[in-house]
Design a protein around this motif. Structure first.
Motif, PDB file in Angstrom:
ATOM      1  N   PHE A  52       0.849  -1.188   0.000  1.00  0.00           N
ATOM      2  CA  PHE A  52       0.000   0.000   0.000  1.00  0.00           C
ATOM      3  C   PHE A  52       0.876   1.225   0.000  1.00  0.00           C
ATOM      4  N   GLU A 105      -3.015   3.833   6.846  1.00  0.00           N
ATOM      5  CA  GLU A 105      -3.100   2.396   6.574  1.00  0.00           C
ATOM      6  C   GLU A 105      -2.754   1.584   7.818  1.00  0.00           C
ATOM      7  N   ARG A 130      -8.417  -3.866   1.889  1.00  0.00           N
ATOM      8  CA  ARG A 130      -8.143  -2.464   1.570  1.00  0.00           C
ATOM      9  C   ARG A 130      -8.958  -1.544   2.466  1.00  0.00           C
ATOM     10  N   ARG A 131      -8.362  -0.422   2.812  1.00  0.00           N
ATOM     11  CA  ARG A 131      -9.051   0.540   3.663  1.00  0.00           C
ATOM     12  C   ARG A 131     -10.185   1.198   2.892  1.00  0.00           C
TER      13      ARG A 131
END
Length: 296
Positions: A7, A14, A294-295
């Motif tokens: 990322f 994150e 994933r955020r």
């Protein structure tokens, strides 16, 4: 070998997103168990600074960490833990800087219902964690989560071993992959003695040199010469560190999260390890799922 996740960009958000997600799942999973839950933030109030690299320095230059905003985000990990419901039984915030400890004291005002459960320790994180490891965790019916987000390469392998010996702590560790370790691994293998000691301290041994460098004897005008070249890349360093964790923890996430800056340069490796043999399988399942996601 480690299945690396990557990322880039907003790496501070994150890491905090992953930690928040795990703490939420952790407290929910154990809310009906007969455990006293402990949260430990080992560098709870550390700010980011610029320091010059030299072979005797105890710290490193981390330009990607500079700035007030980054400092504020880092401090957010303590608040994240205090926001968790169900709550932890105890909160230990360790910080060596006395002024930063004063700032952490404000958390008692922000979270008055948990003020008595907050313990702020003004001391070296390595020394404190090695003392904590001496607590009889099983006898006291304790389980805990540790967040290691150090400034530089300040975490000793002896400390990691101490955490593993508790057999009760789940550890999240922001390992200084690009900002620390890779910078010290010079391409020509000519590593100053001070840097070498720091690498041995963070890895816990010295066999990394034989893995990350290749020696060749090549002919030249005067006969032969030995050429040393670096072969270890970010993936190899990652695999090596995950393997090191596996020598002392019963459960280690096989997909550590590589955090990169906006220029796609690797900064850190967010690693997870569980020290309780019985609880490790479910802890790993949760952590690896969080590391893959994933955020929003």
């Amino acid at each position: 070998m480690a299945n690396l996740q990557e990322f880039g960009g907003d790496w501070t958000q994150e890491k905090l997103f992953r930690v928040r997600s795990y703490l939420s799942a952790y407290t929910q999973a154990l809310k009906n168990k007969n455990f006293n839950l402990v949260y430990i933030d080992a560098f709870a109030g550390t700010g980011y600074r610029n320091l010059k690299i030299d072979e005797t320095s105890t710290d490193l230059l981390f330009p990607d960490q500079a700035g007030h905003d980054a400092e504020a985000l880092h401090a957010g990990s303590a608040r994240i833990a205090l926001e968790m419901e169900p709550p932890f039984s105890w909160y230990y915030f360790i910080e060596q800087d006395k002024e930063k400890c004063g700032e952490l004291e404000r958390l008692r005002t922000e979270f008055p219902d948990k003020a008595r459960q907050i313990r702020i320790i003004n001391d070296d994180a390595n020394a404190t964690l090695q003392k904590i490891s001496l607590v009889q965790w099983k006898q006291k019916n304790l389980r805990g989560v540790l967040f290691l987000d150090p400034f530089g390469m300040n975490v000793s392998w002896n400390t990691i071993e101490a955490v593993a010996r508790t057999e009760a702590i789940d550890m999240w560790y922001l390992f200084p992959l690009g900002v620390g370790v890779n910078r010290l691994l010079r391409k020509d293998g000519n590593i100053p003695e001070g840097w070498r000691r720091r690498l041995e301290n963070i890895f816990g041994n010295s066999d990394w040199e034989g893995l990350f460098y290749k020696k060749e004897v090549l002919p030249n005008l005067f006969g032969e010469e030995e050429i040393v070249s670096k072969t270890g890349d970010f993936k190899q360093i990652t695999d090596y560190f995950v393997t090191r964790l596996q020598t002392i923890f019963p459960g280690v996430a096989g997909n550590p999260l590589q955090l990169m800056n906006s220029r796609s340069n690797p900064l850190y490796l967010l690693c997870f390890a569980a020290s309780n043999k019985k609880g490790a399988p479910i802890a790993l399942k949760i952590a690896e799922h969080i590391l893959r996601g994933r955020r929003p």
